[in-house]
Design an enzyme around this catalytic site. Structure first.
Site, short mmCIF file in Angstrom:
data_model
loop_
_atom_site.label_atom_id
_atom_site.label_comp_id
_atom_site.label_asym_id
_atom_site.label_seq_id
_atom_site.Cartn_x
_atom_site.Cartn_y
_atom_site.Cartn_z
N ASP A 329 -10.96 1.32 0.63
CA ASP A 329 -11.05 0.28 -0.37
C ASP A 329 -11.70 0.88 -1.61
O ASP A 329 -12.42 1.87 -1.52
CB ASP A 329 -11.89 -0.88 0.18
CG ASP A 329 -11.95 -2.06 -0.77
OD1 ASP A 329 -10.91 -2.37 -1.37
OD2 ASP A 329 -13.03 -2.65 -0.91
N ASP A 641 -15.31 -3.19 2.79
CA ASP A 641 -16.54 -3.97 2.85
C ASP A 641 -16.31 -5.47 2.76
O ASP A 641 -17.25 -6.25 2.86
CB ASP A 641 -17.50 -3.54 1.73
CG ASP A 641 -16.89 -3.71 0.34
OD1 ASP A 641 -15.71 -4.13 0.25
OD2 ASP A 641 -17.59 -3.43 -0.64
N ASP A 645 -10.67 -6.83 4.27
CA ASP A 645 -10.47 -5.54 4.93
C ASP A 645 -10.48 -5.63 6.45
O ASP A 645 -10.07 -4.70 7.13
CB ASP A 645 -11.57 -4.55 4.50
CG ASP A 645 -11.56 -4.28 3.02
OD1 ASP A 645 -10.47 -4.15 2.45
OD2 ASP A 645 -12.65 -4.20 2.42
#
Length: 904
Positions: A329, A641, A645
């Site tokens: 990410d 985070d 996700d």
């Protein structure tokens, strides 16, 4: 009320009619109760899982464990309770450790449930009331304001300066301005401005909304279903151990059957031959392997914890070592999640701003040809406008600098402090009188300030380039006086900043009469003087570029998968070396979620393989990308985070969550948590993972010749019709004591040099390659020859069978001890590692020697194991045969290092 209804594309009147709701009075209590009975509570449903007993029993459903269980059962049936107890103890301990690491999906769902808000302010029967959030139903009218967590999926109306932080759901790094205008029916989740989604956070303003989805029907509920249905992939280690165990099962059964058949054909009683076959099976099973596997992984867990990586599932330690792709990410993982001004443009001159984050550490530097910052009065006025036309605050706390309000506005305050301006002083000198708040329709914010008695009052405006440049006929010059503006030039400067991935804000000012008390939009239609531009971005972590480079050098691909905009993602990727000329492993740069949605299965696999950056990606697409890479036989590590996700974290071979800024959902779905939220820690964890797999391979390479030598010696005795050179209880003594005292010392071996300069292992590469299998065969034959030879030598000289077996046991043990020196490195001589680099090694060797002396000379051991005291000459024979094993393997390693064909 279909869950797939495009509420974001409907006019609010149509949405209210579809929901049969009144925007002014809301639902009646009776209607709300009826809908709750139909739709259920506004909470996430728990997934169905096995109960504790079944989860514990499933720990035994592994080939190697089943072999041990069968061996224990047969041994117990033969009346050998001690043998059976030892084997069962190993099995039960291994199952208990696995059971304690289970139920990750259950914890992820519980974390999602905790993310739901506790209460909500609604309108029922025309009255405002606060109710538990789980009592919300579709059609309820909710009232939202700054600081609220959105309690359900809501179609907005009556928005006033309403901004929402959706980063945990979409990956968007900036708060999103909302309004009540319908958006396109095919708009991606992050582009639906008329919607607020459950568990996102209201940053600024107020709004009303119609609840359109609750519980499992909400967007977060859909992610919940993705987590629940995502198949947990077996790790490379568990796959290889399972394959190895199956092979071992067939070998053991084959050897036992051959032994039974050969003895029966020689005329031996079939019951005796059955007992001999069982003894052979016990000798061939590496009883210490499950314990060694668990302890080696646990040691790796401890080493990683010291490097800020917390492992939640033991096999994840090794998985890191075989990772071929890291899908990361962007927001908060590769970047700092702290918006930072990096560029300024004032009076035709460009400036660079150094420093990152909320701390006011850095400086403003002139670009080529630009005057010094202190000589440009337009720059000072630009920074002043950024401070005064601002509602945010930056405060220093014991934990560091913290912000209150919009991150974009906080970045303007930090930039001003870097230039030496004090926001509190400016606010006192130019107090605010009135303001026009930001609205998406206007795309600007304006504030009116008192400059002192008798002086014109000052208006500062900040907003989009489009909203200000067209209304500015003049700009502030370097000397502070107005001059003719060039709108085309201003737009070109803004486009240059945007092309580098920066978010661009423009500022302007004008003067008002000294008695002006109110500020109206029509006051800004003329007379504005353009001040300049801010360029800002959520910057990459300083250590992330080094970590990405080291991953690429180790043959590991790094891909950015984010919900943020393509331009921003590409800019960060270029700074990190993920795309462009600095990234040779990938061809294409950026693909968006809209483009991914049009790709077929094979096309998606090719895109996942070739592209480095994926922007505006939905949670389902993150999951599909991970699956596509796995179909290409990649071992995938996924970092993240946010709530968005979690499904991909669970599906990946190893999910990596951020410990500081990560949501509880992402932590519970992950296999590993980074306590410092540092991407660079992943590179350190990969290095540790490779070391763990090396040490596991060393243990297996060391332990299998013990079983091989014992089995071959027993088979040879049966085929020749002679007494067994080693008894089953003696075999268990050898296998368990050597595995614990000798083999486990290999788990403490330090990492060998160059471990991160070699490519990742292939996913289908077996644990033992041709070279190691050949070495295991050589050592097995040497131990078989020594064991059988010494046994026959003593018996032919008229010695007791018990003494002959004592020599055979000692030769196996000390032969394994000598071979242990060779296994400290599978390719290098031990002198290159350092004789004392592993103090556990010498402790294990010394303790093993003491135990063997006890086995040989202590009367209690003699009675239990059938051993006898040895003479000095007997020890010469044992130690001489043991040294021969080490010398032969050392010569084999030397010859292979000189050979051009050096395969493991």
């Amino acid at each position: 009320m279909n869950a797939e209804t495009p509420w974001h594309g409907m006019p609010i009147e149509e949405a209210a009619a579809e929901l049969e709701s009144d925007r002014e009075r809301g639902l009646t209590s009776e209607e709300a109760a009826a809908r709750r009975a139909r739709c259920g509570a506004n909470r996430l449903s728990p997934i169905q899982t096995h109960g504790p007993l079944m989860r514990f029993l499933l720990q035994f459903y592994q080939p190697l464990v089943l072999i041990l269980v069968a061996a224990a059962a047969v041994t117990a049936a033969l009346g050998e309770g001690v043998d059976a107890g030892v084997i069962l103890a190993v099995v039960v301990v291994n199952a208990a450790i696995g059971f304690a690491q289970e139920a990750k999906a259950l914890r992820a769902i519980e974390a999602l449930q905790r993310a739901m808000t506790a209460t909500a302010l609604v309108v029922r029967s025309g009255e405002k009331r606060r109710i538990p959030a789980e009592e919300l139903v579709p059609g309820d009218v909710v009232l939202l304001q700054s600081g609220d967590k959105v309690p359900a999926d809501v179609r907005l109306f009556e928005c006033r300066e309403f901004r929402v932080d959706e980063s945990a759901l979409t990956g968007e790094s900036l708060p999103v301005t909302k309004d009540d205008e319908p958006t396109a029916g095919d708009a991606l989740l992050g582009d639906r401005r008329s919607m607020a989604y459950s568990s996102t956070l209201v940053i600024h303003g107020r709004a009303k909304g119609l609840v359109v989805a609750t519980g499992d029907r909400s967007e977060i509920g859909r992610i919940n279903r993705l987590i629940a249905t995502a198949e947990v992939m077996a790790t490379p280690l568990t796959r290889k151990i399972e394959h190895f165990s199956r092979q071992l099962l067939f070998v053991i059964l084959g050897l036992s059957a051959a032994t039974f058949a050969a003895g029966t054909l020689h005329g031996h009683y079939w019951v005796d031959m059955f007992m001999a076959a069982v003894a052979l099976a016990v000798s061939a099973i590496p009883e210490g392997l499950p314990a060694a596997l668990t302890i080696t992984l646990a040691i790796g867990v401890g080493r990683m914890a010291r490097r800020n990586a917390i492992i939640r599932k033991l096999p994840a330690v090794e998985t890191l070592g075989s990772t071929t792709v890291i899908c990361s990410d962007k927001t908060g993982t590769l970047t700092q999640n702290q918006m930072t001004v990096t560029a300024l443009h004032a009076a035709g001159s460009a400036y660079e701003v150094t420093g990152v984050g909320w701390a006011p550490q850095g400086a403003i530097r002139a670009a080529d040809g630009a005057p010094a910052p202190e000589a440009n009065r337009a720059l000072a006025e630009l920074l002043t406008a950024g401070v005064l036309c601002n509602d945010a605050h930056v405060r220093e706390t014991p934990e560091g600098f913290q912000i209150e309000g919009d991150p974009t506005e906080a970045a303007l305050l930090v930039a001003a402090r870097k230039a030496g301006l004090d926001p509190e002083t400016l606010a006192r000198e130019l107090p605010r009188i009135d303001a026009i708040p930001f609205e998406s329709a206007r795309q600007y914010m304006a504030t009116l300030h008192d400059a002192g008695p008798g002086r014109p009052r000052v208006v500062y405006v900040k907003g989009s380039v489009e909203s200000l440049c067209l209304d500015c006929g003049t700009r502030l010059g370097q000397d502070g006086s107005p001059e003719v503006a060039d709108p085309a030039g201003l737009h070109a400067a803004a486009e240059r900043l945007a092309a580098s991935g920066l978010r661009v804000l423009a500022c302007a000012r004008r003067e008002m009469p000294p008695d002006a008390e109110r500020l109206r939009p029509e006051d800004l239609r003329e007379g504005l003087v353009f001040l300049g531009l801010f360029g800002m971005i959520d910057p990459p972590r300083p250590e992330a570029e080094r970590a990405v480079r080291q991953c690429l050098e180790a043959g590991i691909r790094v891909k950015m998968i984010t919900g943020d905009h393509a331009g921003t993602a590409a800019a960060i990727a270029r700074q990190l070396g993920l795309c462009g000329a600095t990234c040779p492993l990938q061809d294409r740069e950026v693909l968006t979620g809209r483009e991914l949605a049009r790709l077929s299965g094979p096309e998606l696999e090719e895109a996942a393989e070739q592209s480095a950056v994926f922007a505006r990606v939905s949670p389902e697409q993150k999951l599909r990308l991970v699956e596509a890479l796995q179909r290409r036989r990649h071992v995938v590590a996924m970092t993240g985070d946010g709530v968005n996700d979690a499904p991909a974290l669970k599906k990946a071979d190893i999910g990596i969550a951020m410990g500081i800024n990560g949501t509880e959902v992402s932590k519970e779905a992950a296999d590993m948590i980074l306590t410092d939220d540092n991407f660079a820690t992943i590179e350190a964890a990969v290095e540790e993972g490779r070391g763990v797999f090396d040490n596991l391979t060393k243990f297996i390479t060391w332990t299998l010749p013990t079983n091989g030598g014992e089995s071959l010696a027993l088979m040879l005795a049966v085929f020749l019709g002679l007494d067994l050179p080693v008894l089953p209880l003696q075999i268990l003594w050898i296998n368990m004591t050597t595995a614990v005292l000798l083999g486990l010392t290999l788990a403490f071996e330090p990492k060998e040099p160059g471990i991160m300069q070699r490519p990742p292992r292939e996913a289908n590469e077996p644990i033992l390659g041709p070279v190691l299998l050949t070495r295991i065969a050589i050592v097995s034959l040497l131990l078989m020859a020594g064991t059988f030879g010494l046994f026959e030598l003593v018996t032919l000289r008229g010695g007791e069978v018990e003494l002959a077996r004592t020599l055979a046991v000692n030769l196996i043990v000390f032969g394994e001890t000598a071979y242990l020196f060779n296994c400290r490195s599978l390719t290098r001589p031990v002198r290159e590692l350092g004789w004392f680099s592993n103090p556990w090694f010498w402790g294990g060797v010394l303790l093993m020697a003491v135990l063997q002396l006890a086995f040989t000379y202590v009367p209690g051991f003699n009675r239990l194991f059938g051993s006898r005291p040895m003479e000095p000459f007997d020890w010469l024979l044992v130690l001489g045969g043991s040294l021969m094993v080490s010398l032969v393997v050392g010569a084999e390693k030397f010859l292979r290092r000189r050979s051009p064909l050096r395969r493991r």
